[in-house]
Design a protein around this motif. Structure first.
Motif, PDB file in Angstrom:
ATOM      1  N   GLY A  47       0.884  -1.054  -0.043  1.00  8.82           N
ATOM      2  CA  GLY A  47      -0.121   0.005   0.056  1.00  8.82           C
ATOM      3  C   GLY A  47       0.720   1.166  -0.181  1.00  8.82           C
ATOM      4  O   GLY A  47       1.950   1.229  -0.508  1.00  8.82           O
ATOM      5  N   THR A  48       0.323   2.238   0.870  1.00 13.35           N
ATOM      6  CA  THR A  48       0.901   3.581   0.711  1.00 13.35           C
ATOM      7  C   THR A  48       2.360   3.606   1.600  1.00 13.35           C
ATOM      8  O   THR A  48       2.860   4.653   1.424  1.00 13.35           O
ATOM      9  N   GLY A  49       2.473   2.653   2.274  1.00 14.76           N
ATOM     10  CA  GLY A  49       3.722   2.781   3.133  1.00 14.76           C
ATOM     11  C   GLY A  49       4.730   1.796   2.630  1.00 14.76           C
ATOM     12  O   GLY A  49       5.681   1.479   3.493  1.00 14.76           O
ATOM     13  N   GLN A  50       4.838   1.299   1.466  1.00 14.04           N
ATOM     14  CA  GLN A  50       5.835   0.428   1.007  1.00 14.04           C
ATOM     15  C   GLN A  50       7.431   1.188   1.378  1.00 14.04           C
ATOM     16  O   GLN A  50       8.383   0.083   1.377  1.00 14.04           O
ATOM     17  N   ARG A  51       7.555   2.367   1.365  1.00 14.39           N
ATOM     18  CA  ARG A  51       8.997   2.852   1.553  1.00 14.39           C
ATOM     19  C   ARG A  51       9.401   2.550   2.996  1.00 14.39           C
ATOM     20  O   ARG A  51      10.541   2.660   3.350  1.00 14.39           O
ATOM     21  N   ALA A  52       8.455   2.072   3.813  1.00 15.03           N
ATOM     22  CA  ALA A  52       8.911   1.733   5.061  1.00 15.03           C
ATOM     23  C   ALA A  52       9.165   0.217   5.230  1.00 15.03           C
ATOM     24  O   ALA A  52       9.624   0.069   6.458  1.00 15.03           O
ATOM     25  N   LYS A  53       9.240  -0.353   4.438  1.00 16.51           N
ATOM     26  CA  LYS A  53       9.344  -1.949   4.468  1.00 16.51           C
ATOM     27  C   LYS A  53      10.644  -2.340   4.698  1.00 16.51           C
ATOM     28  O   LYS A  53      11.531  -1.480   4.461  1.00 16.51           O
ATOM     29  N   LEU A  54      10.739  -3.067   5.846  1.00 17.15           N
ATOM     30  CA  LEU A  54      12.222  -3.427   6.477  1.00 17.15           C
ATOM     31  C   LEU A  54      12.703  -4.678   5.659  1.00 17.15           C
ATOM     32  O   LEU A  54      12.032  -5.525   5.053  1.00 17.15           O
ATOM     33  N   PRO A  55      14.177  -4.774   5.693  1.00 14.91           N
ATOM     34  CA  PRO A  55      14.872  -5.761   4.981  1.00 14.91           C
ATOM     35  C   PRO A  55      14.819  -6.998   6.060  1.00 14.91           C
ATOM     36  O   PRO A  55      14.320  -7.089   6.995  1.00 14.91           O
ATOM     37  N   ASP A  56      15.487  -8.045   5.181  1.00 15.31           N
ATOM     38  CA  ASP A  56      15.565  -9.261   5.956  1.00 15.31           C
ATOM     39  C   ASP A  56      14.214  -9.969   6.107  1.00 15.31           C
ATOM     40  O   ASP A  56      14.055 -10.943   7.163  1.00 15.31           O
ATOM     41  N   GLY A  57      13.210  -9.432   5.601  1.00  9.90           N
ATOM     42  CA  GLY A  57      11.771 -10.253   5.711  1.00  9.90           C
ATOM     43  C   GLY A  57      11.152 -10.008   7.025  1.00  9.90           C
ATOM     44  O   GLY A  57      10.434 -10.599   7.591  1.00  9.90           O
ATOM     45  N   ARG A  58      11.782  -9.034   7.808  1.00 11.20           N
ATOM     46  CA  ARG A  58      11.329  -8.456   9.219  1.00 11.20           C
ATOM     47  C   ARG A  58       9.782  -7.991   8.985  1.00 11.20           C
ATOM     48  O   ARG A  58       9.594  -6.692   8.246  1.00 11.20           O
ATOM     49  N   PRO A  59       8.751  -8.411   9.510  1.00 14.96           N
ATOM     50  CA  PRO A  59       7.312  -7.893   9.267  1.00 14.96           C
ATOM     51  C   PRO A  59       6.947  -6.448   9.950  1.00 14.96           C
ATOM     52  O   PRO A  59       7.653  -6.382  11.090  1.00 14.96           O
ATOM     53  N   ALA A  92       8.266   7.903   5.912  1.00 17.39           N
ATOM     54  CA  ALA A  92       8.239   6.549   5.796  1.00 17.39           C
ATOM     55  C   ALA A  92       9.920   6.120   5.857  1.00 17.39           C
ATOM     56  O   ALA A  92      10.245   5.085   6.469  1.00 17.39           O
ATOM     57  N   GLU A  93      10.445   6.859   5.118  1.00 14.30           N
ATOM     58  CA  GLU A  93      11.940   6.765   5.098  1.00 14.30           C
ATOM     59  C   GLU A  93      12.774   6.781   6.401  1.00 14.30           C
ATOM     60  O   GLU A  93      13.710   5.995   6.839  1.00 14.30           O
ATOM     61  N   ILE A  94      12.275   7.979   7.050  1.00 13.37           N
ATOM     62  CA  ILE A  94      12.959   8.203   8.338  1.00 13.37           C
ATOM     63  C   ILE A  94      12.565   6.988   9.338  1.00 13.37           C
ATOM     64  O   ILE A  94      13.338   6.508  10.143  1.00 13.37           O
ATOM     65  N   TRP A  95      11.215   6.615   9.118  1.00 14.11           N
ATOM     66  CA  TRP A  95      10.867   5.610  10.108  1.00 14.11           C
ATOM     67  C   TRP A  95      11.635   4.268   9.792  1.00 14.11           C
ATOM     68  O   TRP A  95      11.975   3.482  10.719  1.00 14.11           O
ATOM     69  N   ARG A  96      11.766   3.873   8.463  1.00 11.58           N
ATOM     70  CA  ARG A  96      12.561   2.842   8.286  1.00 11.58           C
ATOM     71  C   ARG A  96      14.079   2.807   8.537  1.00 11.58           C
ATOM     72  O   ARG A  96      14.484   1.997   9.140  1.00 11.58           O
ATOM     73  N   GLU A  97      14.613   4.014   8.274  1.00 13.31           N
ATOM     74  CA  GLU A  97      16.217   4.122   8.988  1.00 13.31           C
ATOM     75  C   GLU A  97      16.112   3.952  10.466  1.00 13.31           C
ATOM     76  O   GLU A  97      17.153   3.377  10.770  1.00 13.31           O
ATOM     77  N   THR A  98      15.262   4.617  11.201  1.00 11.63           N
ATOM     78  CA  THR A  98      15.205   4.324  12.692  1.00 11.63           C
ATOM     79  C   THR A  98      15.041   2.907  13.123  1.00 11.63           C
ATOM     80  O   THR A  98      15.682   2.467  13.879  1.00 11.63           O
ATOM     81  N   MET A  99      13.920   2.163  12.303  1.00  8.04           N
ATOM     82  CA  MET A  99      13.716   0.903  12.910  1.00  8.04           C
ATOM     83  C   MET A  99      14.789  -0.304  12.406  1.00  8.04           C
ATOM     84  O   MET A  99      15.111  -1.194  13.053  1.00  8.04           O
ATOM     85  N   TRP A 114       2.823  12.382   8.099  1.00  8.10           N
ATOM     86  CA  TRP A 114       3.235  11.345   9.217  1.00  8.10           C
ATOM     87  C   TRP A 114       3.442   9.701   8.688  1.00  8.10           C
ATOM     88  O   TRP A 114       3.022   9.529   7.525  1.00  8.10           O
ATOM     89  N   PHE A 115       4.051   9.102   9.417  1.00  6.63           N
ATOM     90  CA  PHE A 115       4.244   7.580   9.323  1.00  6.63           C
ATOM     91  C   PHE A 115       4.394   7.180  10.549  1.00  6.63           C
ATOM     92  O   PHE A 115       5.137   7.563  11.462  1.00  6.63           O
ATOM     93  N   ILE A 116       3.483   6.378  11.073  1.00  5.35           N
ATOM     94  CA  ILE A 116       3.375   5.630  12.234  1.00  5.35           C
ATOM     95  C   ILE A 116       3.152   3.999  11.870  1.00  5.35           C
ATOM     96  O   ILE A 116       2.363   3.561  11.523  1.00  5.35           O
ATOM     97  N   GLY A 117       3.846   3.373  12.816  1.00  8.06           N
ATOM     98  CA  GLY A 117       4.037   2.055  12.623  1.00  8.06           C
ATOM     99  C   GLY A 117       4.636   1.121  13.563  1.00  8.06           C
ATOM    100  O   GLY A 117       5.159   1.569  14.612  1.00  8.06           O
ATOM    101  N   PHE A 118       4.722  -0.251  13.480  1.00  7.05           N
ATOM    102  CA  PHE A 118       5.394  -1.130  14.222  1.00  7.05           C
ATOM    103  C   PHE A 118       5.744  -2.339  13.670  1.00  7.05           C
ATOM    104  O   PHE A 118       5.282  -2.901  12.728  1.00  7.05           O
ATOM    105  N   THR A 119       6.584  -3.046  14.727  1.00  5.18           N
ATOM    106  CA  THR A 119       6.936  -4.422  14.477  1.00  5.18           C
ATOM    107  C   THR A 119       6.439  -5.285  15.415  1.00  5.18           C
ATOM    108  O   THR A 119       5.868  -4.541  16.607  1.00  5.18           O
ATOM    109  N   GLY A 120       7.019  -6.418  15.696  1.00  4.35           N
ATOM    110  CA  GLY A 120       6.583  -7.241  16.894  1.00  4.35           C
ATOM    111  C   GLY A 120       7.275  -6.658  18.251  1.00  4.35           C
ATOM    112  O   GLY A 120       7.025  -7.214  19.470  1.00  4.35           O
ATOM    113  N   ASP A 121       8.294  -5.767  17.871  1.00 11.33           N
ATOM    114  CA  ASP A 121       9.173  -5.242  19.180  1.00 11.33           C
ATOM    115  C   ASP A 121       8.699  -4.033  19.510  1.00 11.33           C
ATOM    116  O   ASP A 121       8.489  -3.543  20.914  1.00 11.33           O
ATOM    117  N   TYR A 122       8.594  -3.039  18.647  1.00 14.47           N
ATOM    118  CA  TYR A 122       8.621  -1.469  19.046  1.00 14.47           C
ATOM    119  C   TYR A 122       7.686  -0.912  18.059  1.00 14.47           C
ATOM    120  O   TYR A 122       7.363  -1.162  16.922  1.00 14.47           O
TER     121      TYR A 122
END
Length: 716
Positions: A591-603, A650-657, A618-626
């Protein structure tokens, strides 16, 4: 018979006897004084002689009066001086030491005081450095150094200043008098802040310096030289919130003041003229240069041998690992403002606060923000950004309130900026629908829509792309951030229910009443929004974001306050939350948040948000941890250029996570298995104008009854 005539009676001639003692010489008659003529030179010099006599008469009388007044003033000040222990700690407020989740100190607030020290408990190198740099004749004067004052006046005049401007030739005793504000304590009723009061005390006016003299002499009469120096070492401000050399030694070097070496003592002493300017936490190289100057003075005055001086110069003082940490300023300010004021900002005690901060995560967030702005934002851009990272229970692990991450006391955009949330609000619409029985694979119509708003007329929302997709599943609608289908869903569920769900998830800001509620026209803070998303991750339970784990007075074992979790009441069912997590996961995957997708298959799951006119992204999201939230915008609320929530945020979110999860095992998201739970043929939702049970809003009595029953059975 006639008698013969008598001879006249005469005394016999006798030689006068020589006196044993010569008679006193007859006093000569004084001759009358003859006035001497002055002459021309006498008349010329006469006025000067007269003036000299007048000046002399006035001088010794004036000197006597001054001596009497000085003695009286000294005696008066002497009578008002308390003991040394009272004078040593002159803080108007206490200190707050903040530690991270691992117990490591990362920030200080208030006036830190390391405890009362005497000269016996101080490194000789420190005492020598202070005397060498501040008052080399300290042990040879009576509190005031006329020689030093004259020298300072000459220096000021040579520099083109007034004689009493700039350096004043103050002795250490006079500096103590300044630090003591001549015996006056700051009082809030004075009509000035503590800083303004201290600045007034340090003012270099002639009258102030005159008043210092009897006070300094009273100090010399009351205390020994070592005691006066100890008061100075206890009260001097040395930057970074450190009041006194004991606190500064811990603040900068992480060691006791008794263990300072020559170069460390010189660096601390070098802070005295300008604590903020020379603070090593601001500029270490400048602090080391200043310390080298003090070391040269120590060598020249015999406090260091040539070998000791060389060794100190070749091995300059450096900061401790804790002092080198320059992270968490925004977080520290937030904790201070969020905690009880009488134990944080207004405390008169020394307080130790254990927080939820994770310095590794904080550093990751700061580095990610810097990386994106350095590589992907146009040079000269004034756009700002903020980041919040927290655990699913609301424990905040990192907070960045803006691009400038140095120090504290700055405007914190993560907490203080209320901005429109845009499409990042939409998950709460879908949360309400799912909790009422809708499914992730139900369909809803995405088509033009017009709603008549009483008092405003017709309102027609549009999709960002200006096109429509017809029947779409709820998952597709949320993942693609479709506007018309979301508004339709909100109207079917009921705005009051959507508003209630959002509020219970922790959005305390006022929410809009109209149908535009579903599109995020209401304002909120990044901290609120991130906390609300944490409630989705943890299975539908509300959270209150918190940063304070425990608070105790220094030296006490038992904490005065503790806080182990921010979990609150359940808002939606666990199954509804699991479906919503999957729908948001699809938003990152396709969807619209594809640029936030994390590497190594981390959902990862999340939602973008872009407000009207692109003023906020804005971009707000989460993994199983944070959970992490990112906001981007301009402080003046002007539109961003070419920025949407699915772009730079979304890119700032990805770089952070990516940095946050470095080294962590992959943890699955708490979501449904859509392949197993999908229905063969998704059932469309009824049109917005069809009579629906969900469209009927409960009246006031029904809502009260539902709330009472919910309280009894643990369900809202």
């Amino acid at each position: 018979m006639a008698r013969p005539p008598r001879k006249p009676l005469t005394a016999d001639k006798r030689r006068a006897a020589k006196p044993a003692v010569k008679p006193a010489a007859r006093k000569r008659r004084a001759k009358p004084a003859v006035r001497k003529k002055r002459g021309l030179l006498g008349w010329v010099l006469w006025p000067f002689k007269l003036l000299l006599r007048v000046v002399w008469a006035l001088s010794w009388r004036g000197a006597a009066i001054v001596a009497i007044l000085l003695g009286a003033a000294t005696a008066y000040n002497y009578a008002g001086l308390p003991d040394m222990a009272t004078l040593a700690d002159g803080r108007a407020r206490g200190s707050v030491t903040l530690q991270d989740r691992d117990g490591q100190t990362f920030a200080w607030r208030g006036d830190n005081f390391g405890g009362l020290i005497t000269l016996d408990g101080v490194s000789p190198h420190l005492a020598n450095a202070v005397v060498a740099s501040e008052d080399k004749r300290y042990y040879r004067h009576f509190g005031v150094s006329p020689r030093g004052i004259v020298g300072a006046m000459r220096t000021n005049i040579q520099a083109g200043r007034g004689p009493f401007s700039g350096g004043g030739g103050s002795t250490i005793t006079q500096q103590v008098a300044k630090l003591l504000c001549l015996g006056q304590d700051w009082d809030p009723t004075l009509g000035m802040t503590e800083t303004e009061f201290e600045n007034d005390c340090r003012a270099g006016s002639v009258w102030r310096k005159i008043k210092e003299i009897p006070y300094a002499m009273a100090l010399e009469a009351k205390f020994t030289k070592d005691e006066i120096l100890a008061i100075y070492l206890n009260r001097a401000y040395l930057g970074a919130g450190a009041r006194g050399f004991a606190a500064a030694s811990q603040r900068y070097f992480g060691k006791s003041v008794a263990r300072l070496n020559a170069q460390e003592g010189a660096m601390l002493s070098g802070l005295l003229p300008a604590p903020s300017y020379y603070a090593p936490t601001n500029n270490l190289e400048r602090a080391q240069d200043r310390a080298a100057t003090v070391l040269r003075l120590m060598r020249d005055q015999g406090y260091l041998s040539t070998a000791e001086f060389t060794q100190a110069i070749e091995n300059p003082a450096t900061l401790s690992p804790a002092a080198r940490q320059d992270t968490g300023g925004y977080f520290a300010d937030w904790v201070m403002s969020d905690g009880p004021a009488f134990l944080t900002g207004d405390t008169t005690e020394d307080v130790l606060v254990r927080t939820t901060l994770d310095q590794r995560i904080q550093k990751a967030a700061e580095e990610a923000l810097a990386e994106v702005f350095e590589t992907k934002v146009k040079e000269g851009s004034e756009a700002q950004a903020a980041i919040v990272v927290m655990s699913a229970d609301g424990a905040v692990r990192a907070m960045v309130g803006g691009r400038d991450t140095r120090g504290g006391g700055q405007f914190n955009r993560a907490v203080q900026a209320e901005r429109q949330t845009g499409s990042s609000f939409k998950p709460f619409v879908y949360a309400a629908a799912l909790d009422l029985g809708r499914r992730f694979d139900d369909t809803i119509l995405d088509a033009p829509l017009t709603i008549n708003i009483p008092g405003s007329g017709p309102w027609s929302p549009e999709n960002y792309s200006r096109d429509y997709s017809g029947d779409v599943t709820l998952t597709q609608s949320l993942a693609r951030s479709l506007n018309t289908s979301t508004v339709r869903l909100s109207e079917q569920v009921g705005r009051d229910i959507v508003r209630k769900v959002a509020t219970e998830f922790g959005i305390d800001s006022d929410l809009a009443d109209g149908p535009a509620l579903a599109l995020g026209v209401s304002e909120s803070t990044l901290l609120e929004m991130t906390g609300a998303y944490a409630g989705i991750l943890n299975g539908g339970t509300s959270v209150t974001a918190y940063g304070l784990n425990s608070l105790s007075l220094r030296g006490d074992q038992a904490p005065l306050l503790d806080h182990e979790s921010g979990l609150g009441e359940r808002v939606i069912q666990t199954e509804a939350a699991r479906q919503l997590v999957y729908m948001m996961y699809r938003g990152v995957e396709a969807g619209t948040g594809q640029r936030a997708k994390l590497p190594d298959g981390r959902p990862a799951a999340g939602k973008t948000g872009t407000t009207q006119g692109a003023r906020d992204a804005w971009f707000i999201g989460f993994t199983g941890d944070y959970v992490a939230g990112v906001w981007m915008g301009n402080d003046d609320n002007s539109p961003l250029t070419g920025v949407t929530g699915g772009g730079l945020p979304a890119e700032i979110w990805r770089e952070t996570m990516v940095r946050v999860h470095d080294g962590l095992p992959i943890k699955p998201l708490p979501m449904i298995d859509a392949g197993r739970e999908a229905r063969p043929a998704p059932q469309p939702l009824p049109p917005a104008n069809a009579p629906q049970r969900q469209q009927r809003q409960p009246d006031l009595a029904e809502r009260i009854l539902l709330d009472v029953l919910g309280g009894i059975f643990g369900r809202n």
